[in-house]
Design an enzyme around this catalytic site. Structure first.
Site, PDB file in Angstrom:
ATOM      1  N   LYS A 297      34.127  45.453  48.988  1.00  0.00           N
ATOM      2  CA  LYS A 297      35.061  45.448  50.114  1.00  0.00           C
ATOM      3  C   LYS A 297      36.397  46.066  49.699  1.00  0.00           C
ATOM      4  O   LYS A 297      37.148  45.484  48.923  1.00  0.00           O
ATOM      5  CB  LYS A 297      35.327  44.015  50.606  1.00  0.00           C
ATOM      6  CG  LYS A 297      36.010  44.019  51.955  1.00  0.00           C
ATOM      7  CD  LYS A 297      36.855  42.793  52.215  1.00  0.00           C
ATOM      8  CE  LYS A 297      38.251  42.930  51.668  1.00  0.00           C
ATOM      9  NZ  LYS A 297      39.069  43.950  52.311  1.00  0.00           N
TER      10      LYS A 297
ATOM     11  N   GLU B 288      41.556  40.429  38.308  1.00  0.00           N
ATOM     12  CA  GLU B 288      42.568  41.368  37.801  1.00  0.00           C
ATOM     13  C   GLU B 288      43.739  41.301  38.766  1.00  0.00           C
ATOM     14  O   GLU B 288      43.662  41.801  39.887  1.00  0.00           O
ATOM     15  CB  GLU B 288      42.000  42.793  37.758  1.00  0.00           C
ATOM     16  CG  GLU B 288      40.879  42.987  36.763  1.00  0.00           C
ATOM     17  CD  GLU B 288      41.355  43.017  35.325  1.00  0.00           C
ATOM     18  OE1 GLU B 288      42.585  42.905  35.088  1.00  0.00           O
ATOM     19  OE2 GLU B 288      40.509  43.141  34.431  1.00  0.00           O
TER      20      GLU B 288
ATOM     21  N   CYS C 234      49.565  47.990  38.973  1.00  0.00           N
ATOM     22  CA  CYS C 234      49.651  46.646  38.400  1.00  0.00           C
ATOM     23  C   CYS C 234      50.310  46.707  37.029  1.00  0.00           C
ATOM     24  O   CYS C 234      51.052  45.816  36.651  1.00  0.00           O
ATOM     25  CB  CYS C 234      48.271  46.028  38.306  1.00  0.00           C
ATOM     26  SG  CYS C 234      47.081  47.075  37.449  1.00  0.00           S
TER      27      CYS C 234
ATOM     28  N   GLU D 219      57.101  40.725  41.195  1.00  0.00           N
ATOM     29  CA  GLU D 219      56.477  42.048  41.064  1.00  0.00           C
ATOM     30  C   GLU D 219      56.917  42.906  42.252  1.00  0.00           C
ATOM     31  O   GLU D 219      56.530  42.644  43.383  1.00  0.00           O
ATOM     32  CB  GLU D 219      54.950  41.886  41.086  1.00  0.00           C
ATOM     33  CG  GLU D 219      54.225  43.188  40.915  1.00  0.00           C
ATOM     34  CD  GLU D 219      52.712  43.062  41.075  1.00  0.00           C
ATOM     35  OE1 GLU D 219      52.233  42.263  41.887  1.00  0.00           O
ATOM     36  OE2 GLU D 219      52.018  43.794  40.361  1.00  0.00           O
TER      37      GLU D 219
HETATM   38  P1  NAD Z   1      45.906  41.743  47.999  1.00  0.00           P
HETATM   39  O1  NAD Z   1      45.690  40.567  47.137  1.00  0.00           O
HETATM   40  O2  NAD Z   1      46.696  41.590  49.231  1.00  0.00           O
HETATM   41  O3  NAD Z   1      44.500  42.342  48.490  1.00  0.00           O
HETATM   42  C1  NAD Z   1      43.498  42.729  47.584  1.00  0.00           C
HETATM   43  C2  NAD Z   1      42.151  42.684  48.277  1.00  0.00           C
HETATM   44  O4  NAD Z   1      41.825  41.322  48.582  1.00  0.00           O
HETATM   45  C3  NAD Z   1      42.076  43.442  49.603  1.00  0.00           C
HETATM   46  O5  NAD Z   1      40.825  44.072  49.706  1.00  0.00           O
HETATM   47  C4  NAD Z   1      42.198  42.318  50.623  1.00  0.00           C
HETATM   48  O6  NAD Z   1      41.631  42.634  51.885  1.00  0.00           O
HETATM   49  C5  NAD Z   1      41.413  41.216  49.939  1.00  0.00           C
HETATM   50  N1  NAD Z   1      41.700  39.849  50.409  1.00  0.00           N
HETATM   51  C6  NAD Z   1      42.784  39.390  51.060  1.00  0.00           C
HETATM   52  N2  NAD Z   1      42.695  38.055  51.269  1.00  0.00           N
HETATM   53  C7  NAD Z   1      41.526  37.656  50.709  1.00  0.00           C
HETATM   54  C8  NAD Z   1      40.882  36.392  50.547  1.00  0.00           C
HETATM   55  N3  NAD Z   1      41.418  35.268  51.021  1.00  0.00           N
HETATM   56  N4  NAD Z   1      39.711  36.358  49.881  1.00  0.00           N
HETATM   57  C9  NAD Z   1      39.172  37.475  49.363  1.00  0.00           C
HETATM   58  N5  NAD Z   1      39.726  38.705  49.481  1.00  0.00           N
HETATM   59  C10 NAD Z   1      40.894  38.793  50.149  1.00  0.00           C
HETATM   60  O7  NAD Z   1      46.501  42.868  47.049  1.00  0.00           O
HETATM   61  P2  NAD Z   1      47.028  44.323  47.443  1.00  0.00           P
HETATM   62  O8  NAD Z   1      48.339  44.187  48.128  1.00  0.00           O
HETATM   63  O9  NAD Z   1      45.934  45.085  48.105  1.00  0.00           O
HETATM   64  O10 NAD Z   1      47.227  44.978  46.006  1.00  0.00           O
HETATM   65  C11 NAD Z   1      48.395  44.863  45.260  1.00  0.00           C
HETATM   66  C12 NAD Z   1      48.251  43.827  44.180  1.00  0.00           C
HETATM   67  O11 NAD Z   1      47.117  44.118  43.373  1.00  0.00           O
HETATM   68  C13 NAD Z   1      49.424  43.797  43.225  1.00  0.00           C
HETATM   69  O12 NAD Z   1      49.775  42.477  42.949  1.00  0.00           O
HETATM   70  C14 NAD Z   1      48.886  44.474  41.985  1.00  0.00           C
HETATM   71  O13 NAD Z   1      49.550  44.108  40.800  1.00  0.00           O
HETATM   72  C15 NAD Z   1      47.473  44.030  42.004  1.00  0.00           C
HETATM   73  N6  NAD Z   1      46.640  44.906  41.194  1.00  0.00           N
HETATM   74  C16 NAD Z   1      46.116  44.445  40.015  1.00  0.00           C
HETATM   75  C17 NAD Z   1      45.372  45.288  39.209  1.00  0.00           C
HETATM   76  C18 NAD Z   1      44.776  44.810  37.903  1.00  0.00           C
HETATM   77  O14 NAD Z   1      43.847  45.442  37.407  1.00  0.00           O
HETATM   78  N7  NAD Z   1      45.263  43.733  37.311  1.00  0.00           N
HETATM   79  C19 NAD Z   1      45.152  46.600  39.602  1.00  0.00           C
HETATM   80  C20 NAD Z   1      45.704  47.040  40.786  1.00  0.00           C
HETATM   81  C21 NAD Z   1      46.453  46.186  41.586  1.00  0.00           C
END
Ligand code: NAD
Length: 452
Positions: free
Chosen positions: A147, A220, A254, A351
């Protein structure tokens, strides 16, 4: 779907219903029995998948730039990462470990796939981060329901279409839709593991939901990654590299440097150098020739970055460069260097995930290390110095999953583990370690086998 460079709608993506999600998970479950038993076929399929991505590079990259905003050459680089990861995992061995094999008996440790894996990705590197899950999960014998983020589903859907031609039906399924679809995938009883990349707040929800039936999880999550410039660092030589540590992909990484600690003696000179770079970097639509930074990906993030910067300025931060959105349509924000902040400011503590970097002064290296570690995050960190040994010694004091010297975030490779300490995650991706995360141990033991 909104093009972040214009702020206008350019496409629509399906919002998958609960029934459609269920059908996708059932298709993955049905495909699992055959797929898990055909290791040779899996390796061939991953190689064919890499070739298929190579053939589709330009189309995939164009979609990615339009929905994500990043410069086209960086979108192309993502597609190269996709095929590199597929080839790496096609070639990686997953042999049983023989612990005992003598005239009294044998004992072996095997790695078995888990079943259906639910993969959930964010919007900053939609293709790369999807492939960090797809390639090892499939290599190990799992099937996948993926997803993507609702902000960037199109390149991932296109990837799914490309791979449909080379993978057996049901092995990889891509479902797009808003956030609750991720929650439904996490809750589905046929899913045996969730591999999640996203924010720490959502990661916590995933962990709680997965606990119900003890699904395995790899998380992650976010980071607030410090970069410490030691007093001996040749800052004029390193300034460009330090700048891009914070501003790669517009800071929407990230592992970007999100707080920069600089010794008082070097502070003003480094700030001047960084501000010069921030003022001259080419910000424009991702499709423009020579562009270095595109827009912020979405309105919510644009408003968050704008809010954090405004709040810092209101609290007395000095704006060395940028400090405001660009006066044009779309979600463009001027690359911003802030100074004069103390550790309590929100843009230092949280962040920011955007093109705004706070530069903080220190007098004593031990104090800089303590302040760098004073966070619930622990994803990556960097130390900058003329003395590799001194830098390495400081690096081991930093609580982060990857620490690099004289560069930041550059230890991301298919063959190196990537994962966060503390609230930055659980488990790792990539390398053999990432592959093992998509497996469960099974010991096989018995009496001595007949020797030929
Ligand atoms: P987010 O947590 O808002 O969303 C990530 C994904 O989770 C999306 O596909 C979203 O639709 C889904 N999602 C939302 N609510 C959910 C739930 N309750 N259950 C399951 N899935 C759900 O994050 P974002 O804004 O898309 O991305 C930015 C964040 O991601 C930043 O904090 C960044 O640091 C982190 N990130 C981490 C890494 C890593 O490898 N550590 C890499 C890239 C980004």
């Amino acid at each position: 779907m909104i093009n972040p460079a214009t702020g206008t709608t350019f496409a629509e993506a399906p919002a998958v219903s609960e029934d459609q999600l269920d059908a996708a998970v059932r298709a993955a479950d049905a495909a699992y029995g055959t797929w898990r038993r055909d290791e040779g076929g899996r390796r061939q399929a991953l190689l064919a998948a890499a070739d298929a991505v190579d053939r589709s590079r330009d189309g995939l990259a164009a979609i990615l730039t339009t929905e994500q905003g990043k410069p086209l050459k960086e979108a192309v680089a993502e597609t190269y990462a996709v095929s590199a990861w597929l080839r790496y995992y096609a070639g990686l061995e997953l042999a049983p470990e023989i612990v005992r094999d003598d005239d009294r008996g044998y004992a072996e440790v095997h790695r078995r796939p888990l079943g259906v894996v639910g993969a959930i990705t964010p919007w900053n590197f939609p293709l790369t981060l999807a492939m960090w899950k797809i390639a090892p999960a499939l290599r190990a014998g799992n099937t996948v329901v993926l997803k993507p983020s609702p902000y960037t589903p199109l390149a991932t859907l296109a990837l799914g279409e490309i791979l449909r031609a080379v993978l057996p039906p049901g092995v990889l399924n891509v479902v797009s839709g808003p956030d609750p679809l991720g929650a439904s995938l996490t809750a589905h009883p046929l899913v045996r593991k969730i591999s999640f990349t996203g924010s720490t707040a959502t990661g916590r929800k995933v962990a709680v939901a997965a606990a119900g039936d003890l699904k395995r999880v790899t998380l992650e999550l976010g980071g607030n990654d410090p970069a410490i410039v030691l007093p001996d660092a040749p800052i004029q030589k390193l300034a460009r590299s330090i700048f891009w540590s914070g501003f790669m992909n517009n800071g929407q990484v990230c592992l970007a440097a999100k707080r920069l600690y600089v010794h008082r003696d070097q502070h003003d000179d480094l700030v001047d150098a960084l501000a010069d770079l921030a003022r001259t970097v080419h910000v424009d639509e991702g499709t423009v020739e020579g562009v270095e930074l595109g827009p912020i990906n979405n309105k919510m993030q644009f408003e968050r970055v704008s809010g954090l910067v405004s709040e810092a300025i209101a609290q007395g931060a000095t704006v060395a460069a940028g400090g405001a959105p660009l006066d044009r349509p779309g979600y463009f924000f001027a690359p911003t260097i802030l100074t004069g902040l103390s550790d309590g400011a929100r843009i230092v503590e949280e962040e920011q995930f955007g093109p705004a970097l706070p530069v903080l002064v220190y007098d004593d290296v031990a104090d800089a290390v303590a302040r760098a570690n004073r966070t619930t995050y622990g994803l990556t960190a960097s130390v900058w110095s003329d003395d590799p040994d001194a830098a390495a010694a400081i690096a081991t004091e930093l609580d982060a999953g990857q620490v690099t010297v004289n560069s930041h975030g550059t230890a991301v490779r298919p063959d190196l583990p990537f994962g966060g300490h503390k609230s930055s995650g659980i488990g790792v991706e990539n390398g053999p370690w990432g592959l093992l995360g998509f497996t469960e141990i099974q010991v096989l033991a018995g009496p001595a086998r007949r020797k030929p």
